[in-house]
Design an enzyme around this catalytic site. Structure first.
Site, PDB file in Angstrom:
ATOM      1  N   ASN A 189       0.867  -1.177   0.000  1.00  0.00           N
ATOM      2  CA  ASN A 189       0.000   0.000   0.000  1.00  0.00           C
ATOM      3  C   ASN A 189       0.906   1.229   0.000  1.00  0.00           C
ATOM      4  OD1 ASN A 189      -1.795   2.043   0.502  1.00  0.00           O
ATOM      5  ND2 ASN A 189      -2.400   1.346   2.549  1.00  0.00           N
ATOM      6  N   TRP A 190       0.961   1.871  -1.153  1.00  0.00           N
ATOM      7  CA  TRP A 190       1.883   3.006  -1.282  1.00  0.00           C
ATOM      8  C   TRP A 190       1.342   4.264  -0.602  1.00  0.00           C
ATOM      9  CZ3 TRP A 190       4.160   3.137  -6.975  1.00  0.00           C
ATOM     10  CH2 TRP A 190       4.867   1.950  -7.200  1.00  0.00           C
ATOM     11  N   LYS A 191       0.087   4.262  -0.209  1.00  0.00           N
ATOM     12  CA  LYS A 191      -0.534   5.441   0.417  1.00  0.00           C
ATOM     13  C   LYS A 191      -0.329   6.671  -0.483  1.00  0.00           C
ATOM     14  CE  LYS A 191      -0.002   3.098   4.794  1.00  0.00           C
ATOM     15  NZ  LYS A 191       0.149   3.163   6.233  1.00  0.00           N
TER      16      LYS A 191
ATOM     17  N   HIS B  66      -9.250   1.152   5.296  1.00  0.00           N
ATOM     18  CA  HIS B  66      -7.950   1.378   5.939  1.00  0.00           C
ATOM     19  C   HIS B  66      -8.121   2.322   7.127  1.00  0.00           C
ATOM     20  CE1 HIS B  66      -3.802   2.456   6.648  1.00  0.00           C
ATOM     21  NE2 HIS B  66      -3.478   1.378   5.959  1.00  0.00           N
TER      22      HIS B  66
ATOM     23  N   GLU C 293      -6.445   4.711   8.109  1.00  0.00           N
ATOM     24  CA  GLU C 293      -6.244   6.133   7.797  1.00  0.00           C
ATOM     25  C   GLU C 293      -7.502   6.729   7.173  1.00  0.00           C
ATOM     26  OE1 GLU C 293      -2.651   5.399   5.608  1.00  0.00           O
ATOM     27  OE2 GLU C 293      -1.711   4.791   7.488  1.00  0.00           O
TER      28      GLU C 293
ATOM     29  N   GLU D 155      -5.086  -4.843  10.684  1.00  0.00           N
ATOM     30  CA  GLU D 155      -4.028  -3.856  10.860  1.00  0.00           C
ATOM     31  C   GLU D 155      -4.249  -3.116  12.179  1.00  0.00           C
ATOM     32  OE1 GLU D 155      -2.163  -2.710   6.805  1.00  0.00           O
ATOM     33  OE2 GLU D 155      -3.813  -1.354   7.191  1.00  0.00           O
TER      34      GLU D 155
ATOM     35  N   GLY E  91       2.964   2.204  10.788  1.00  0.00           N
ATOM     36  CA  GLY E  91       3.913   3.301  10.613  1.00  0.00           C
ATOM     37  C   GLY E  91       4.643   3.671  11.894  1.00  0.00           C
TER      38      GLY E  91
ATOM     39  N   SER F 265       3.875  -2.280  10.256  1.00  0.00           N
ATOM     40  CA  SER F 265       5.329  -2.360  10.438  1.00  0.00           C
ATOM     41  C   SER F 265       5.923  -3.715  10.067  1.00  0.00           C
ATOM     42  CB  SER F 265       5.709  -1.965  11.872  1.00  0.00           C
ATOM     43  OG  SER F 265       5.317  -0.627  12.128  1.00  0.00           O
TER      44      SER F 265
ATOM     45  N   GLY G 255       3.124  -1.158   4.250  1.00  0.00           N
ATOM     46  CA  GLY G 255       3.157   0.286   3.983  1.00  0.00           C
ATOM     47  C   GLY G 255       4.574   0.732   3.664  1.00  0.00           C
TER      48      GLY G 255
END
Ligand code: 13P
Length: 249
Positions: A9-11, A94, A96, A166, A172, A212, A233
């Site tokens: 997931n490149w965000k 997600h 976020e 997650e 992160g 992570s 990530g």
């Protein structure tokens, strides 16, 4: 069918030039693997990612979508728009999106329906916050996230669902759930699915861990019986690290 999956997931990272450059690095690392390999660049770079990866077994997937088929939703992208450029899988829920864009379980239920209607596969994300884990509520929270967004579905819909646990406190932060914590939760998720839909359905679903994951911890996490892969990530932004994780299978 239950499969090993490693998805990057490149965000909101990588412009067009950076996308092309990372993909050319990924191509150097690519080799046949036991896992399905996926990358999720931003919407603007999906097409160029497809072009750059033609003929390779790396799937290009989307990070999000709107629930409506079309209409007055400025700035949004629909399931059919994704389908029309060849996207087959979309990440939904997600943490976020939940935290910064107020995505609720109810909204996610609508997004899941819309994705499935357009024949997209869904990587459905969920996970508890640190306060929930500290209070010992992590299983209750995860159970309600799954129930509220997915349990209106018929059993056969789960052929198109991948679960992604997650824990928010591990995303992160460099702090990974221990392999035992991941296994314990994944087993709980599978039990929750089995209670509602039966063991056969539960055993056929891939459950990914995200938070992570790094080359140094992937092998141990992936060795757990209920962990079928990872949603990656930060480490997905480096081709060598990403493939070290893919090759952990
Ligand atoms: P990190 O691997 O950077 O912790 O992110 C995990 C994640 O959010 C993947 O969706």
């Amino acid at each position: 069918m239950r499969k090993h999956i490693v998805a990057g997931n490149w965000k909101m990272n990588n412009d067009l030039a950076q996308t092309k450059s990372l993909i050319s690095e990924l191509k150097k690392q690519h080799q046949t693997s036991n896992a399905e390999v996926m990358i999720a660049p931003s919407f603007t770079n999906l097409m160029s990612a497809f072009e750059a990866l033609k003929g390779l077994e790396i799937q290009v997937i989307a990070q999000n979508m709107h629930f409506a088929e079309s209409g007055a939703y400025t700035g949004e992208v629909s399931a059919d728009m994704l389908k029309s450029i060849g996207v087959q899988t979309v990440i939904l829920g997600h943490s976020e999106r939940r935290a910064y864009f107020n995505e609720t379980d109810e909204l996610l239920a609508k997004k899941v329906d819309s994705a499935l209607k357009s024949k997209l596969r869904v990587i459905f994300c969920f996970g508890e916050e640190l306060k929930d884990r500290k209070a010992g509520n992590h299983e209750t929270i995860v159970e309600s996230q799954i129930k509220n967004a997915l349990f209106h579905l018929k059993a056969n819909a789960f052929e198109s669902i991948v679960m992604a646990y997650e824990p928010v406190w591990a995303i992160g932060t460099g702090e990974t759930a221990s392999p035992e914590q991941a296994q314990e939760m994944h087993a709980f998720i599978r039990k929750t699915l089995a209670n509602e839909y039966g063991k056969e359905v539960a055993d056929s679903i891939s459950i990914l861990y995200g938070g992570s994951v790094k080359p140094s911890n992937a092998k141990e996490i992936f060795s757990k019986p209920d962990v079928d892969g990872g949603l990656i990530g930060g480490a997905a932004l480096n081709a060598e690290d990403f493939y070290a994780i893919v090759n952990a299978f």
